[in-house]
Each structure stands twice: as C-alpha cells, then as structure tokens.
Design a protein around this motif. Structure first.
Motif, mmCIF file in Angstrom:
data_model
loop_
_atom_site.group_PDB
_atom_site.id
_atom_site.type_symbol
_atom_site.label_atom_id
_atom_site.label_comp_id
_atom_site.label_asym_id
_atom_site.label_seq_id
_atom_site.Cartn_x
_atom_site.Cartn_y
_atom_site.Cartn_z
ATOM 1 N N TYR A 292 1.812 2.538 -10.108
ATOM 2 C CA TYR A 292 0.886 3.968 -9.687
ATOM 3 C C TYR A 292 -0.609 3.691 -9.685
ATOM 4 C CZ TYR A 292 -2.730 7.916 -10.844
ATOM 5 O OH TYR A 292 -3.732 8.740 -10.250
ATOM 6 N N ILE A 293 -0.467 2.960 -11.256
ATOM 7 C CA ILE A 293 -1.495 2.733 -12.293
ATOM 8 C C ILE A 293 -2.588 1.534 -10.980
ATOM 9 C CG2 ILE A 293 -2.632 1.689 -14.001
ATOM 10 C CD1 ILE A 293 -0.264 3.218 -15.915
ATOM 11 N N ILE A 294 -2.119 0.743 -11.151
ATOM 12 C CA ILE A 294 -2.478 -0.257 -10.414
ATOM 13 C C ILE A 294 -3.313 -0.132 -8.660
ATOM 14 C CG2 ILE A 294 -1.663 -2.649 -9.321
ATOM 15 C CD1 ILE A 294 0.808 -3.198 -11.541
ATOM 16 N N HIS A 295 -2.414 0.754 -7.691
ATOM 17 C CA HIS A 295 -2.939 1.262 -7.327
ATOM 18 C C HIS A 295 -3.864 2.224 -7.436
ATOM 19 C CE1 HIS A 295 0.728 -0.868 -5.183
ATOM 20 N NE2 HIS A 295 -0.396 -1.255 -4.765
ATOM 21 N N GLU A 296 -3.680 2.862 -8.550
ATOM 22 C CA GLU A 296 -5.077 4.031 -8.264
ATOM 23 C C GLU A 296 -6.075 3.471 -8.554
ATOM 24 O OE1 GLU A 296 -5.840 6.704 -7.443
ATOM 25 O OE2 GLU A 296 -4.893 7.800 -8.107
ATOM 26 N N LEU A 297 -6.055 2.315 -9.978
ATOM 27 C CA LEU A 297 -7.138 1.191 -10.534
ATOM 28 C C LEU A 297 -7.607 0.892 -8.781
ATOM 29 C CD1 LEU A 297 -8.750 1.031 -12.736
ATOM 30 C CD2 LEU A 297 -6.947 -0.980 -13.447
ATOM 31 N N ALA A 298 -6.632 0.278 -8.229
ATOM 32 C CA ALA A 298 -8.185 -0.625 -7.492
ATOM 33 C C ALA A 298 -8.253 -0.267 -6.363
ATOM 34 C CB ALA A 298 -6.199 -1.840 -6.592
ATOM 35 N N LYS A 299 -7.497 1.045 -6.123
ATOM 36 C CA LYS A 299 -8.162 1.983 -5.310
ATOM 37 C C LYS A 299 -7.723 1.591 -3.111
ATOM 38 C CE LYS A 299 -11.731 5.930 -3.659
ATOM 39 N NZ LYS A 299 -12.074 6.222 -4.025
ATOM 40 N N ASP A 300 -6.164 1.175 -3.386
ATOM 41 C CA ASP A 300 -5.997 0.709 -2.173
ATOM 42 C C ASP A 300 -5.909 1.189 -1.442
ATOM 43 O OD1 ASP A 300 -4.884 -1.400 -1.182
ATOM 44 O OD2 ASP A 300 -2.621 -1.878 -2.378
ATOM 45 N N ILE A 301 -5.979 0.626 -0.539
ATOM 46 C CA ILE A 301 -5.702 1.691 1.113
ATOM 47 C C ILE A 301 -4.544 1.290 1.250
ATOM 48 C CG2 ILE A 301 -6.691 0.184 2.142
ATOM 49 C CD1 ILE A 301 -7.900 3.921 3.069
ATOM 50 N N ASP A 302 -3.837 0.228 0.990
ATOM 51 C CA ASP A 302 -2.346 0.284 1.491
ATOM 52 C C ASP A 302 -1.755 0.550 0.061
ATOM 53 O OD1 ASP A 302 -3.266 -0.206 4.044
ATOM 54 O OD2 ASP A 302 -3.479 -2.671 3.770
ATOM 55 N N GLY A 303 -2.243 1.416 -0.864
ATOM 56 C CA GLY A 303 -0.963 1.441 -1.717
ATOM 57 C C GLY A 303 -0.121 2.960 -1.772
ATOM 58 N N ASN A 304 -0.276 3.275 -0.717
ATOM 59 C CA ASN A 304 -0.157 4.889 -0.279
ATOM 60 C C ASN A 304 1.119 5.473 -0.092
ATOM 61 O OD1 ASN A 304 -1.283 4.238 1.831
ATOM 62 N ND2 ASN A 304 -3.010 5.339 1.492
ATOM 63 N N ILE A 305 2.009 4.505 -0.178
ATOM 64 C CA ILE A 305 3.666 5.041 -0.051
ATOM 65 C C ILE A 305 3.835 4.623 1.740
ATOM 66 C CG2 ILE A 305 5.607 5.730 -0.572
ATOM 67 C CD1 ILE A 305 3.560 4.864 -3.070
ATOM 68 N N ARG A 306 2.536 3.732 2.216
ATOM 69 C CA ARG A 306 2.767 3.387 3.657
ATOM 70 C C ARG A 306 2.597 1.763 3.342
ATOM 71 N NH1 ARG A 306 -1.999 3.054 6.893
ATOM 72 N NH2 ARG A 306 -3.917 2.892 5.323
ATOM 73 N N LYS A 307 2.267 1.319 3.019
ATOM 74 C CA LYS A 307 2.213 -0.031 3.364
ATOM 75 C C LYS A 307 2.353 -0.997 2.371
ATOM 76 C CE LYS A 307 -0.271 -1.890 6.452
ATOM 77 N NZ LYS A 307 0.450 -2.241 7.441
ATOM 78 N N SER A 308 3.310 -1.973 2.330
ATOM 79 C CA SER A 308 2.968 -3.235 1.544
ATOM 80 C C SER A 308 3.285 -3.244 0.336
ATOM 81 C CB SER A 308 1.510 -3.661 1.698
ATOM 82 O OG SER A 308 1.686 -4.181 2.327
ATOM 83 N N SER A 309 4.160 -2.148 0.010
ATOM 84 C CA SER A 309 4.717 -1.466 -1.645
ATOM 85 C C SER A 309 6.394 -1.794 -1.148
ATOM 86 C CB SER A 309 5.212 0.244 -1.358
ATOM 87 O OG SER A 309 3.555 0.098 -1.600
ATOM 88 N N PHE A 310 7.111 -3.034 -2.487
ATOM 89 C CA PHE A 310 8.093 -3.483 -2.346
ATOM 90 C C PHE A 310 9.020 -2.611 -4.013
ATOM 91 C CE2 PHE A 310 4.806 -5.633 -0.923
ATOM 92 C CZ PHE A 310 6.037 -6.197 0.079
ATOM 93 N N LEU A 311 10.113 -2.442 -3.290
ATOM 94 C CA LEU A 311 11.173 -1.923 -4.264
ATOM 95 C C LEU A 311 12.405 -2.671 -4.502
ATOM 96 C CD1 LEU A 311 9.778 0.613 -2.710
ATOM 97 C CD2 LEU A 311 10.136 2.480 -4.635
ATOM 98 N N SER A 312 13.127 -2.204 -5.503
ATOM 99 C CA SER A 312 14.463 -2.857 -5.474
ATOM 100 C C SER A 312 15.798 -1.489 -6.033
ATOM 101 C CB SER A 312 14.681 -3.497 -6.710
ATOM 102 O OG SER A 312 14.061 -2.828 -7.617
ATOM 103 N N TRP A 313 17.359 -1.485 -5.232
ATOM 104 C CA TRP A 313 17.645 -0.275 -5.217
ATOM 105 C C TRP A 313 18.564 -1.146 -6.017
ATOM 106 C CZ3 TRP A 313 22.571 -0.156 -3.457
ATOM 107 C CH2 TRP A 313 23.429 1.950 -3.339
ATOM 108 N N SER A 314 19.549 -0.503 -6.600
ATOM 109 C CA SER A 314 21.070 -0.943 -7.452
ATOM 110 C C SER A 314 22.057 0.053 -7.128
ATOM 111 C CB SER A 314 20.030 -0.155 -9.211
ATOM 112 O OG SER A 314 21.603 -0.697 -9.903
ATOM 113 N N GLY A 315 22.841 -0.875 -6.530
ATOM 114 C CA GLY A 315 23.888 -0.824 -5.723
ATOM 115 C C GLY A 315 24.848 -0.251 -7.326
ATOM 116 N N THR A 316 24.188 -0.360 -8.601
ATOM 117 C CA THR A 316 25.136 -0.054 -9.963
ATOM 118 C C THR A 316 24.364 1.775 -10.416
ATOM 119 O OG1 THR A 316 25.729 -2.783 -10.446
ATOM 120 C CG2 THR A 316 25.806 -0.827 -12.340
#
Length: 543
Positions: A373-397
């Motif tokens: 949140y802090i990175i994308h809010e500070l950048a006011k990133d037009i694509d950082g609003n949970i619709r583009k170019s956001s990268f996550l991992s999901w743990s199988g554990t």
C-alpha cells in the motif's frame, strides 16, 4: 496568616516547577557527543568503524575520533536485524514499543533536537533525531565509489532478421561493456542470445522494450547470474528514472524481492536506441521470488489483461488473478487458491472482519499488504490499484496471500493524466500530487474493487500503516538525493537519448506535464514526489 500561607504555597509551586525543569533537563539534554556527531555529519566526515568499550563507544571517522559515554546514549548494533519501529506519540518518541518520553521537535534542526536512536546498519552509523531527521554517514568506500569517473554501461545487440518481433524470438548476439568495471569484474561480456519484443501499450511506442535469453547463465553488470533479462524503454517517462525510484522505495520497505536493474545505453545493429533499464526477469528462484513450488506454493499476478494460461476472477470484487508459476496448477491448487481469495473477500466484508482469527487477517499477510500500500499510494501508481501489475504469492502451507514484489512505475509519480475526478482531497488536481488513490479505491465509484478501502475501516490496520510509515519516512525523505545521484551518473546520456527521441517538447501519452527540457522533467518529478510525501505525512495521522 493567609498571606504567609500563600507565600508558602507559591514557594512550593516554584520548587515543584524547578524540579520539573531539572527533570526535563536531565531527560532531554543534548550531550556534547551528540552535537559532535551532528557536526561531523555537517562536515561530511566519512565513517570508518565503531569500537564498543566498557563505558564509552569509540566512533572513528577518516578525520576525527568521537567518544560517546554510555550515559549519553547507547549506539545499537542493528547490522544483522532491521531497524526497530520508531514512532512519535503524544507522550514522545516510542522505540521498540518502549516510551522514551523524548519530545518531537519537528521543524527544528538536528542541533536543536535530541538523539532518539543511534545505530549501526548497512556498515555505517545512523542518527535518528527527535525532529524526525535521519542522519546517515557516508563510508570511505561510498565516497571512493562516488568519486570514480562513471561511464554508463553500453549494450550492443545485433541480429540478421528484418526486425525484432513480439510474437517470437530471433537469434542474435549481445555485447555489454562496463569499461570502469563499475558493476562487475569484467569490462566486456559477449554472448549469443535470443531477442524478442515485450510489453502491452509500451510495445506500440516508437522506442521498443525487449527481452533476451542468453545462451548460458551469466552475471550481467554484477547482478546474479541468469539467462533471462528485460530491457525497459521508458519512452513516456521522460525523466527515465521512475522505475529506478519505485525500486529504491521497494528496497526501503524491504519487500521480499526488489528486482535489480542497471541503467544503460543501447545500440541495435549499430543504431543508437537510447537510455534503457536492464531488469531481472520476474520468476521463481532463490534470489527472486523465493517460494517452494514443490510444496504447493504459487506465484500470482493481478492483471486485467489476461495473458497467462490459467486465470480467474474473485467472487465478490471481480479481481483478475493469473497463475504465473505454476503456469498450469493442479485442480487442488486452483481450487484452494480460488477459495482463499474468495474467503478473504467474504471475511473482509463480514461482520467480524476486524477479528484477527475470523476476519481478513486469517487469509493474508497483513504486513506485506501494508508495504504494498505505502509504495503504490506514495507513487500514486495508476496501475497499482489491484487491477494491474500486482504480484503475490500464495503459500501451500499457511494458505495465506502475500504481496511479494512490485513492478512497472513508468506511469506513476505524476505521469498519468487519466485519474478519475472523484478522488478525495485531490484539491482540484486529480492528476497532481494530492488525493487518496489506493486507499479509497472502491466499488461504489469509478475507482474499482475496494480491498484497501475496506481494510482502512479497521482501526488496527490504520494504526499499523501509521507505525510503518513513521518507521520508513526518514529514508523516504532522502529520495531527491538519490535521484540527483542517478542524474549525475547518467551524465550526458539523456541528451543523446532525447536527440534520438525528440519528445521533450511534445505530449506523449499519458504525460501530465510537458516541461520542454530534461532538467524540467527532473524538477517536475522531484517536486511531485516531495509534495506527495509531505501530503501523505500530513494526512495519514488524521485517519
């Protein structure tokens, strides 16, 4: 008799006041050793080393020695750990959750302030002062590195095809020159390679982005060995530095992985192409996205352009989720990941959403959501609003979702002219440095799906964001210095870039401002960043 009683009471009150002042002086004196260190910082003294003695600390600089008595303040060794949270409360500065009662002195100089936390980190000395300023000493090595005559690396790609294609790779050759061995031990690297176009909207621009695959794994300009590398053109980003700025902020926030990059000049078949960023490719490896695919972990992307083999939309918010690795998950994996996202959204909007065990926190890594949140809010990133170019991992554990890294900042920091007009607090400038973007993105307006909009309705989440912001704010304030350093290192390369691409006086989608000069572009970026940082610092604590 009454007069005598009043005189006695008055005398007692004076003694009490004097006692308070003595106590305040005892707690909040400015030790001479602290003032000596601040003066050393002002003088540009180069830090050499620190020696802990029995009753004092010996701080050794290139040109002076300073002794710090333990009763003045302790110099903490944070070499192997992160700096602890440092937060300003109504009662004073809080360090490691412990109240110091040292008052805030915002607006005053370091000389007029007090030492809150003094520590060793990244092989040098840091002073956190009560005015919120972080004084970081340069080392001898840093000074020697900066004093080098810096020659930007040059990259030469050659091929025999009619052109570079996006749909398939072509064979070619690459030569990378680092004449000063600034980044690596070799001045020249040569390899066979495959070359292919990349990007969505950026591929349609005149200055093209590319990706390459080397014949064998190679260390490229000091970055970890790999075969796959990405060349970003930054055509619409006339500062040429927004991606670099985004990655620096990512490293300050300590994301699981911050993609490494180098700024180079590129030639293709002898023709000059301009200034490019050479980036590591996004992928699962130990020194990138470090997850365990064998244990069922997944590497995911939120991207509205569904270009991966396996993808789905979340049930409530219709967030587009794609599988990057594994590209084709097992039926059980796909089912579990879908369920996790849907359970997260249902819990987030449930009546017990604030409950750590029953609410949203049961399904996500909250700290990673805060950093993202802090990175994308500070950048006011037009694509950082949970619709583009956001990268996550999901743990199988643990079956939890975690933001693992960021990517793609060319349309951020004031370089996107299509923000919606209903942004809160934008002061009539939706494309300017003011206004909530990521926080207020919700399904009841033009702004989207609402994860963060709902998270900010939990006071515990708000408090955690405020604490994290206070922790990283001193380093974030240093970004204009970082940009100045990068501009200095590029030398006259931007001049050559814009001689080839004569666009400084021309609107290129989606520029907010056309400054007409490279110096103007840098001033605009620094001004936007500074105003955005100050605006967020003033607003986050009022939530």
């Amino acid at each position: 008799m009454m007069k005598l009683r009043h005189i006695v009471l008055f005398a007692i009150s004076l003694l009490s006041l004097a006692s308070c002042r003595v106590e305040e002086q005892r707690l909040f004196t400015r030790p001479q050793s602290y003032l000596d260190l601040v003066q050393a910082y002002r003088d540009g003294a180069l830090f050499d080393r620190f020696e802990a003695l029995s009753l004092t600390g010996h701080v050794i600089f290139a040109d002076r020695d300073i002794y710090v008595r333990n009763q003045d303040f302790i110099i903490h060794d944070c070499s192997s750990t992160n700096r602890p949270p440092i937060v300003l409360t109504e009662e004073g500065w809080l360090v490691k959750g412990q109240q110091t009662h040292i008052p805030g002195t915002k607006g005053k100089s370091a000389e007029e302030s007090f030492p809150v936390f003094v520590y060793l980190y990244e092989e040098t000395l840091h002073i956190f002062a009560s005015n919120g300023e972080l004084l970081r000493f340069k080392t001898r090595e840093e000074a020697e590195f900066e004093a080098q005559v810096f020659t930007m690396p040059k990259v030469f790609l050659t091929h025999s095809s009619d052109r570079i294609h996006k749909s398939y790779p072509i064979d070619g050759n690459i030569v990378i020159e680092d004449p000063d061995c600034h980044y690596s031990d070799v001045a020249r690297l040569e390899s066979k390679t495959a070359i292919q176009g990349r990007g969505n909207s950026t591929w349609d621009m005149p200055k093209k982005p590319f990706k390459i695959k080397l014949e064998t794994q190679q260390k490229l300009l000091g970055m970890p060995a790999n075969r796959d590398w990405v060349f970003l053109a930054n055509y619409s980003d006339k500062s040429l530095l927004r991606n670099a700025l985004g990655m620096k902020i990512s490293s300050i926030l300590g994301m699981d992985w911050t993609p490494r990059y180098r700024i180079v000049e590129l030639w293709i078949n002898g023709e000059y192409q301009g200034v490019y960023n050479v980036f590591e490719k996004k992928e699962v490896t130990k020194n990138k996205v470090n997850i365990d695919l064998a244990a069922g972990d997944c590497y995911l992307e939120l991207e509205q352009n569904l270009d991966e083999t396996t993808n789905f939309y979340t049930g409530r918010c219709r967030v587009p989720v794609q599988f990057k690795e594994p590209e084709i998950p097992s039926d059980a994996q796909l089912s579990s990941v879908k369920a996790c996202f849907n359970n997260f959204e249902n819990a987030l909007w449930g009546s017990s959403f604030k409950d750590p065990a029953k609410g949203y926190a049961a399904y996500i890594d909250v700290d990673s959501f805060i950093d993202n949140y802090i990175i994308h809010e500070l950048a006011k990133d037009i694509d950082g609003n949970i619709r583009k170019s956001s990268f996550l991992s999901w743990s199988g554990t643990t079956h939890k979702i975690r933001f693992c890294h960021v990517w793609d900042f060319d349309l951020s920091f004031g370089n996107a002219d299509y923000f919606p007009w209903d942004m809160n607090d934008c002061q009539g400038e939706p494309n300017g440095p003011y206004g909530w973007w990521i926080k207020d993105y919700n399904s009841n307006s033009t702004k989207g799906n609402g994860w963060y909009d709902r998270l900010f309705q939990d006071p515990a989440f708000v408090s955690a964001v405020q604490d994290r912001w206070a922790e990283v704010f001193p380093e974030l304030k240093r970004m204009p210095e970082y940009l100045e350093k990068l501009v200095k290192e590029m030398g006259d390369a931007p001049e050559r870039n814009f001689k080839e691409w004569d666009i400084l006086g021309t609107y290129v989608w989606p520029n907010v401002k056309v400054t007409g000069s490279y110096e103007g572009e840098i001033r605009y970026l620094v001004d936007f960043y500074t105003k955005r940082l100050e605006w967020l610092d003033s607003k986050l604590y009022t939530l």
